[in-house]
Design a protein around this motif. Structure first.
Motif, PDB file in Angstrom:
ATOM      1  N   VAL A  82      24.273  23.674  -4.640  1.00 46.77           N
ATOM      2  CA  VAL A  82      25.409  22.958  -4.044  1.00 46.77           C
ATOM      3  C   VAL A  82      25.363  23.061  -2.519  1.00 46.77           C
ATOM      4  O   VAL A  82      25.575  22.061  -1.805  1.00 46.77           O
ATOM      5  CB  VAL A  82      26.733  23.513  -4.591  1.00 46.77           C
ATOM      6  CG1 VAL A  82      27.916  22.912  -3.829  1.00 46.77           C
ATOM      7  CG2 VAL A  82      26.857  23.217  -6.082  1.00 46.77           C
ATOM      8  N   LEU A  83      25.081  24.251  -2.007  1.00 42.17           N
ATOM      9  CA  LEU A  83      24.962  24.429  -0.552  1.00 42.17           C
ATOM     10  C   LEU A  83      23.834  23.583   0.017  1.00 42.17           C
ATOM     11  O   LEU A  83      23.952  23.017   1.112  1.00 42.17           O
ATOM     12  CB  LEU A  83      24.728  25.905  -0.228  1.00 42.17           C
ATOM     13  CG  LEU A  83      25.908  26.849  -0.479  1.00 42.17           C
ATOM     14  CD1 LEU A  83      25.485  28.298  -0.234  1.00 42.17           C
ATOM     15  CD2 LEU A  83      27.091  26.484   0.422  1.00 42.17           C
ATOM     16  N   LEU A 116      22.760  20.710  -1.027  1.00 34.91           N
ATOM     17  CA  LEU A 116      23.184  19.308  -0.958  1.00 34.91           C
ATOM     18  C   LEU A 116      24.128  19.049   0.209  1.00 34.91           C
ATOM     19  O   LEU A 116      24.287  17.893   0.628  1.00 34.91           O
ATOM     20  CB  LEU A 116      23.861  18.916  -2.269  1.00 34.91           C
ATOM     21  CG  LEU A 116      22.956  18.864  -3.502  1.00 34.91           C
ATOM     22  CD1 LEU A 116      23.789  18.676  -4.766  1.00 34.91           C
ATOM     23  CD2 LEU A 116      21.931  17.739  -3.368  1.00 34.91           C
ATOM     24  N   ASN A 117      24.749  20.090   0.731  1.00 39.05           N
ATOM     25  CA  ASN A 117      25.685  19.935   1.847  1.00 39.05           C
ATOM     26  C   ASN A 117      25.122  20.435   3.169  1.00 39.05           C
ATOM     27  O   ASN A 117      25.867  20.603   4.133  1.00 39.05           O
ATOM     28  CB  ASN A 117      26.991  20.683   1.531  1.00 39.05           C
ATOM     29  CG  ASN A 117      27.791  20.013   0.421  1.00 39.05           C
ATOM     30  OD1 ASN A 117      28.493  19.038   0.649  1.00 39.05           O
ATOM     31  ND2 ASN A 117      27.658  20.538  -0.800  1.00 39.05           N
ATOM     32  N   THR A 118      23.815  20.675   3.206  1.00 37.69           N
ATOM     33  CA  THR A 118      23.158  21.138   4.430  1.00 37.69           C
ATOM     34  C   THR A 118      22.484  19.966   5.141  1.00 37.69           C
ATOM     35  O   THR A 118      21.763  19.196   4.495  1.00 37.69           O
ATOM     36  CB  THR A 118      22.091  22.207   4.105  1.00 37.69           C
ATOM     37  OG1 THR A 118      22.716  23.297   3.428  1.00 37.69           O
ATOM     38  CG2 THR A 118      21.430  22.715   5.381  1.00 37.69           C
ATOM     39  N   PRO A 119      22.700  19.782   6.436  1.00 43.74           N
ATOM     40  CA  PRO A 119      22.064  18.682   7.172  1.00 43.74           C
ATOM     41  C   PRO A 119      20.541  18.770   7.101  1.00 43.74           C
ATOM     42  O   PRO A 119      19.964  19.862   7.104  1.00 43.74           O
ATOM     43  CB  PRO A 119      22.566  18.878   8.607  1.00 43.74           C
ATOM     44  CG  PRO A 119      23.814  19.681   8.471  1.00 43.74           C
ATOM     45  CD  PRO A 119      23.606  20.567   7.289  1.00 43.74           C
ATOM     46  N   VAL A 172      18.757  15.168   0.215  1.00 43.54           N
ATOM     47  CA  VAL A 172      18.975  15.875   1.482  1.00 43.54           C
ATOM     48  C   VAL A 172      18.385  15.092   2.645  1.00 43.54           C
ATOM     49  O   VAL A 172      18.890  15.149   3.770  1.00 43.54           O
ATOM     50  CB  VAL A 172      18.366  17.297   1.418  1.00 43.54           C
ATOM     51  CG1 VAL A 172      18.631  18.055   2.710  1.00 43.54           C
ATOM     52  CG2 VAL A 172      18.967  18.057   0.237  1.00 43.54           C
ATOM     53  N   PHE A 212      24.320  16.177  -8.088  1.00 42.37           N
ATOM     54  CA  PHE A 212      24.893  17.458  -8.526  1.00 42.37           C
ATOM     55  C   PHE A 212      24.577  17.782  -9.990  1.00 42.37           C
ATOM     56  O   PHE A 212      24.882  18.880 -10.453  1.00 42.37           O
ATOM     57  CB  PHE A 212      26.409  17.457  -8.322  1.00 42.37           C
ATOM     58  CG  PHE A 212      26.819  17.563  -6.886  1.00 42.37           C
ATOM     59  CD1 PHE A 212      27.032  18.807  -6.298  1.00 42.37           C
ATOM     60  CD2 PHE A 212      26.982  16.437  -6.104  1.00 42.37           C
ATOM     61  CE1 PHE A 212      27.405  18.917  -4.967  1.00 42.37           C
ATOM     62  CE2 PHE A 212      27.348  16.531  -4.770  1.00 42.37           C
ATOM     63  CZ  PHE A 212      27.553  17.776  -4.201  1.00 42.37           C
ATOM     64  N   THR A 261      14.992  16.380  -4.841  1.00 40.93           N
ATOM     65  CA  THR A 261      16.303  16.520  -4.203  1.00 40.93           C
ATOM     66  C   THR A 261      16.164  16.680  -2.693  1.00 40.93           C
ATOM     67  O   THR A 261      16.920  16.073  -1.912  1.00 40.93           O
ATOM     68  CB  THR A 261      17.054  17.728  -4.792  1.00 40.93           C
ATOM     69  OG1 THR A 261      17.256  17.523  -6.193  1.00 40.93           O
ATOM     70  CG2 THR A 261      18.406  17.913  -4.109  1.00 40.93           C
ATOM     71  N   THR A 286      25.106  27.936  -6.914  1.00 41.88           N
ATOM     72  CA  THR A 286      25.719  27.886  -5.580  1.00 41.88           C
ATOM     73  C   THR A 286      24.719  27.451  -4.527  1.00 41.88           C
ATOM     74  O   THR A 286      25.038  26.651  -3.631  1.00 41.88           O
ATOM     75  CB  THR A 286      26.304  29.261  -5.214  1.00 41.88           C
ATOM     76  OG1 THR A 286      27.278  29.643  -6.182  1.00 41.88           O
ATOM     77  CG2 THR A 286      26.948  29.227  -3.832  1.00 41.88           C
TER      78      THR A 286
END
Length: 462
Positions: A345-346, A348-351, A291, A422, A286, A342
């Motif tokens: 999920v965080l 996957l949304n972190t640069p 990422v 996800f 992942t 959580t």
């Protein structure tokens, strides 16, 4: 008196000595058995991670140059799967004979077996020399090594725990199982160092031709070092005389009166392996693919996470000694759902450029998934009576690998409902729930007398 000095078997009435029982004249056999369990489990885990980390950059050594990436990935998966399939088989065989003839003898056989298999891999010729036979020999040796690996933890771990006083079993369990992330970190550092010195990339490069062999030689020598330690310092379990079973331990687990206990452990361990797959296999992929973290940075992040997780193993084991194994696993399973889910999920949304945040999230995911293994050496040993303890430990630990092993297929199926990236969150939820439910169905084991019969899931004598 410190815990270090009290780690020895409690005084027991003299009993007739079984024929062939080893005696080392060791003034502290309990401490030696624990050290043997720690060293043996470390060598075991070192061997397990070798093809995943050390051999991965050199797999082209065993493959034809024209092989496509899809076929190459399938072969690499086959090498790993061969070990995975063999471990339950080895656990059943070695557990059976360990319950019949003693933990010590079978531990020696297991150590020698996977030591020879690992050294054998280090000597293998490549595709350029013997063609497709190279990959056949690699898979065969990994299968044989996997069977002996399954035997090692089915014999050495119960032996160590049976020598450990009741009040120290949690800590002892953590010391044994924490060698899992330690072995992972060791091989990662070793492989990274070798790749810095020995280039890889082409079939004629130094690492591909011979550099990868160095970790395998070290793994084989580790196994034999532990073998000689057992010969010189470790004695048979103190209660083995009481464990001479009249029926087959494997039959007692699958068809006899202990089948409910095995099913309960199977549920708990299935949940634990789902969580483990998320941390050990899915998380690195992942970081790289979803990422966008570069390969070398992923290796460093996973190394840091492994080192921190050593503390997670020890903390989990000690906590289980204070609050009880059952309460711990129920709580850990429930906690892993929101915390690890959580964090994933965080992540996957972190640069990709925010390496600090990514590293912290990776650590959280690691700690709140695989740290559950901290007390498992104590829990599984306490869960089964002496007559079937090695079989119960090995089979309960290994057979639960089977369903979670197909996690890639579950993730693929879930893409009908959500993006692929996800889907690991669903596996975290499944793993956490199974872990909590499995613990709820079983009894508290913290105060079980290792010399007496275990209890069934209802809490009455089994």
């Amino acid at each position: 008196m410190s815990a270090h000095n009290t780690l020895q078997a409690p005084a027991k009435p003299a009993r007739p000595q079984r024929a062939g029982r080893n005696r080392t004249n060791n003034p502290n056999p309990g401490r030696s058995a624990l050290k043997g369990g720690i060293f043996g489990y470390y060598a075991d885990q070192f061997d397990i991670y070798l093809p995943i980390i050390a051999l991965a950059p050199a797999m082209i050594y065993f493959q034809p140059p024209e092989m496509d990436k899809g076929t190459a990935a399938t072969i690499a998966a086959l090498v790993f799967a061969s070990t995975l399939v063999a471990r339950p088989l080895g656990s059943a065989i070695f557990g059976h004979f360990a319950d019949k003839f003693g933990r010590h003898k079978l531990t020696l056989v297991a150590l020698a077996g996977f030591g020879l298999a690992t050294l054998g891999i280090a000597c293998l010729p490549g595709y350029q020399s013997v063609g497709s036979l190279a990959i056949v020999l690699l898979v065969l040796l990994r299968f044989l090594g996997g069977a002996f690996l399954g035997g090692e933890y089915s014999t050495a771990v119960p032996l160590a725990m049976e020598w450990t006083p009741k009040k120290l079993r949690g800590l002892a369990s953590g010391l044994i199982t924490a060698t899992n992330p330690l072995a992972n970190a060791t091989i990662a550092v070793l492989t990274f160092g070798l790749l810095m010195i020995l280039p890889a990339g082409s079939v004629d490069s130094p690492y591909v031709q011979w550099g990868w062999r160095i970790p395998f030689v070290i793994g084989g020598l580790l196994a034999f070092a532990v073998f000689f330690y057992y010969v010189r310092n470790v004695e048979e379990a103190p209660d083995f005389e009481a464990s001479a079973a009249t029926e087959s331990p494997v039959k007692a687990l699958f068809l006899g009166r202990h089948r409910r206990s095995l099913m309960q452990v199977f549920i708990l361990m299935t949940g634990m392996w789902f969580l483990t797959n998320v941390a050990a296999a899915i998380l690195p992929a992942t970081l790289k693919n979803a990422v966008g973290v570069p390969d070398k940075t992923v290796s460093v992040i996973m190394l840091i996470a492994s080192v921190v997780t050593i503390g997670g193993f020890l903390g989990a084991a000690v906590l289980s000694q204070k609050i009880g194994r059952r309460r711990f696993y129920i709580g850990f399973g429930i906690t892993s759902l929101p915390v690890s889910g959580t964090a994933f999920v965080l992540l996957l949304n972190t640069p990709a450029g925010n390496i600090v945040a990514i590293t912290v999230l990776a650590i959280v995911i690691d700690v709140f998934t695989i740290s559950a293994f901290g007390p498992i050496a104590a829990y599984l040993t306490e869960r089964f009576p002496a007559a079937i303890r090695a079989s119960g430990y090995g089979i309960g630990y290994s057979f639960a690998l089977i369903i979670p092993a197909f996690y890639t297929f579950y993730m693929s199926g879930l893409t009908a409902f959500m993006p692929l990236a996800f889907t690991p969150v669903v596996l975290i939820v499944i793993g956490g729930l199974l872990l909590a439910v499995g613990a709820y169905l079983g009894p508290e084991t913290r105060d079980v007398d290792m010399g007496s019969r275990a209890v069934d899931p209802a809490g009455s004598p089994a």
